[in-house]
Design an enzyme around this catalytic site. Structure first.
Site, PDB file in Angstrom:
ATOM      1  N   GLU A 177      59.132 119.022 -84.432  1.00  0.00           N
ATOM      2  CA  GLU A 177      59.003 117.558 -85.144  1.00  0.00           C
ATOM      3  C   GLU A 177      57.599 116.858 -84.399  1.00  0.00           C
ATOM      4  O   GLU A 177      57.291 117.037 -83.248  1.00  0.00           O
ATOM      5  CB  GLU A 177      60.012 116.712 -84.451  1.00  0.00           C
ATOM      6  CG  GLU A 177      60.145 115.246 -85.165  1.00  0.00           C
ATOM      7  CD  GLU A 177      61.064 114.431 -84.682  1.00  0.00           C
ATOM      8  OE1 GLU A 177      60.813 112.935 -84.794  1.00  0.00           O
ATOM      9  OE2 GLU A 177      62.176 114.613 -84.060  1.00  0.00           O
ATOM     10  N   THR A 208      55.907 109.972 -77.417  1.00  0.00           N
ATOM     11  CA  THR A 208      55.347 108.508 -77.018  1.00  0.00           C
ATOM     12  C   THR A 208      56.259 107.313 -76.980  1.00  0.00           C
ATOM     13  O   THR A 208      57.057 107.463 -77.520  1.00  0.00           O
ATOM     14  CB  THR A 208      54.129 108.343 -77.628  1.00  0.00           C
ATOM     15  OG1 THR A 208      54.388 108.036 -79.070  1.00  0.00           O
ATOM     16  CG2 THR A 208      52.966 109.392 -77.787  1.00  0.00           C
ATOM     17  N   SER A 217      65.086 107.530 -95.771  1.00  0.00           N
ATOM     18  CA  SER A 217      66.106 106.449 -95.641  1.00  0.00           C
ATOM     19  C   SER A 217      66.367 105.928 -97.350  1.00  0.00           C
ATOM     20  O   SER A 217      65.455 105.466 -97.635  1.00  0.00           O
ATOM     21  CB  SER A 217      65.783 105.131 -94.680  1.00  0.00           C
ATOM     22  OG  SER A 217      66.389 104.067 -94.954  1.00  0.00           O
ATOM     23  N   VAL A 255      59.627 106.455 -90.824  1.00  0.00           N
ATOM     24  CA  VAL A 255      60.117 106.764 -92.110  1.00  0.00           C
ATOM     25  C   VAL A 255      61.615 107.650 -91.959  1.00  0.00           C
ATOM     26  O   VAL A 255      61.791 108.227 -93.076  1.00  0.00           O
ATOM     27  CB  VAL A 255      59.086 107.734 -92.771  1.00  0.00           C
ATOM     28  CG1 VAL A 255      57.532 106.974 -92.936  1.00  0.00           C
ATOM     29  CG2 VAL A 255      58.551 108.975 -92.003  1.00  0.00           C
ATOM     30  N   GLY A 302      54.572 110.655 -85.828  1.00  0.00           N
ATOM     31  CA  GLY A 302      53.765 110.032 -86.964  1.00  0.00           C
ATOM     32  C   GLY A 302      53.470 111.003 -87.985  1.00  0.00           C
ATOM     33  O   GLY A 302      54.343 111.961 -88.630  1.00  0.00           O
ATOM     34  N   PRO A 359      70.966 108.510 -96.362  1.00  0.00           N
ATOM     35  CA  PRO A 359      71.239 107.017 -96.634  1.00  0.00           C
ATOM     36  C   PRO A 359      70.587 106.257 -95.655  1.00  0.00           C
ATOM     37  O   PRO A 359      70.724 106.632 -94.404  1.00  0.00           O
ATOM     38  CB  PRO A 359      72.698 107.057 -96.828  1.00  0.00           C
ATOM     39  CG  PRO A 359      73.335 108.548 -96.000  1.00  0.00           C
ATOM     40  CD  PRO A 359      72.245 109.370 -96.120  1.00  0.00           C
ATOM     41  N   ALA A 360      70.204 105.084 -95.993  1.00  0.00           N
ATOM     42  CA  ALA A 360      69.808 104.091 -94.886  1.00  0.00           C
ATOM     43  C   ALA A 360      71.019 103.889 -93.870  1.00  0.00           C
ATOM     44  O   ALA A 360      72.335 103.807 -94.144  1.00  0.00           O
ATOM     45  CB  ALA A 360      69.558 102.805 -95.588  1.00  0.00           C
ATOM     46  N   LYS A 397      60.048 118.715 -79.681  1.00  0.00           N
ATOM     47  CA  LYS A 397      59.074 117.515 -79.988  1.00  0.00           C
ATOM     48  C   LYS A 397      57.818 117.676 -79.366  1.00  0.00           C
ATOM     49  O   LYS A 397      57.696 117.863 -78.019  1.00  0.00           O
ATOM     50  CB  LYS A 397      59.858 116.240 -79.272  1.00  0.00           C
ATOM     51  CG  LYS A 397      59.032 115.131 -79.383  1.00  0.00           C
ATOM     52  CD  LYS A 397      58.932 114.587 -80.845  1.00  0.00           C
ATOM     53  CE  LYS A 397      58.405 113.132 -81.262  1.00  0.00           C
ATOM     54  NZ  LYS A 397      58.401 112.694 -82.614  1.00  0.00           N
TER      55      LYS A 397
END
Length: 248
Positions: free
Chosen positions: A109, A41, A171, A13, A112, A200-201, A37
């Site tokens: 972070e 994974t 995004s 996402v 998922g 932005p994407a 982090k």
């Protein structure tokens, strides 16, 4: 806000790129930043993980991982299959607290969504945020289906007494469809928290220097940026009822 926990409503996402944008904006303001982090994974030894990607995009950022597992699965499952020790919420909280003693801002972070399990006991990023008494930033997709996942995430945080700082769209498409445009108004309503940015994407594919220069314009003042939710919403406003939208 020495520690900010960043989670997504799911995978893919824009969570890592959003973390990098928050880090780059803080660095540009003269703050020292670390990114942690909790569990990486799907990345092998010697490969660049999410924390290293944040550092590549954001610049002078300390990158740290607690654990790395080779298969692209939920951390608890990946740890079990690899025969490696799992990450536990108290370990995440302790590592973040140590980094916070040395940095102005620590970004934690997740992997998922908020309730992805770290261990067999069901420990999650939500547990770590509660132990840290840290606010959570939720990264959500722009389009159809995002409202349900965002509201569920927000409700879970509230049920635990954890502060939801706001929502960032990870995004924003170049040609937003009707659902995405409507979600600019609906996301903060279902979350009960402000919309704090829209990346932005393709932002993560920018050269690092360009990414750092542009990042503050993608984030609201609450995250150190200059993005204006009202102006953005006006510019991307959906057509009126009965008027066909751009559904490309």
């Amino acid at each position: 806000m020495p520690v900010l926990v960043i989670t997504g409503t799911g995978t893919e996402v824009g969570k890592t790129v959003t973390t990098a944008a928050v880090a780059a904006t803080a660095v540009a303001a003269g703050r020292s930043v670390a990114v942690l982090k909790a569990a990486q994974t799907g990345v092998g030894p010697g490969e660049r993980g999410d924390a290293a990607e944040v550092a590549r995009l954001a610049g002078a950022v300390r990158a740290a991982e607690l654990a790395r597992y080779p298969e692209p699965l939920a951390p608890g499952t990946a740890a079990r299959r690899a025969g490696l020790p799992p990450v536990r919420p108290h370990e995440v909280a302790e590592a973040a607290a140590k980094l916070a003693a040395e940095h102005d801002l620590v970004l934690v972070e997740g992997a998922g969504g908020l309730l992805v399990r770290f261990d067999a006991a069901g420990g999650t990023l939500a547990d770590a945020a509660g132990l840290l008494d840290a606010p959570v930033l939720v990264v959500a997709p722009a389009g159809l289906g995002t409202l349900n996942a965002t509201e569920l995430t927000a409700r879970e945080l509230r049920s635990r007494g954890v502060e939801l700082l706001g929502v960032v769209i990870g995004s924003w498409p170049r040609a937003a469809d009707l659902a995405a445009r409507c979600n600019l108004a609906d996301l903060p309503e279902v979350a009960g928290a402000p919309l704090l940015g829209a990346l932005p994407a393709g932002a993560g594919a920018l050269p690092s220097a360009g990414f750092r220069a542009a990042a503050p314009a993608w984030l609201a003042p609450a995250l150190g940026g200059t993005w204006d939710a009202e102006a953005f919403g006006t510019r991307e406003a959906p057509p009126g009822p009965g008027v066909p939208g751009d559904l490309t």
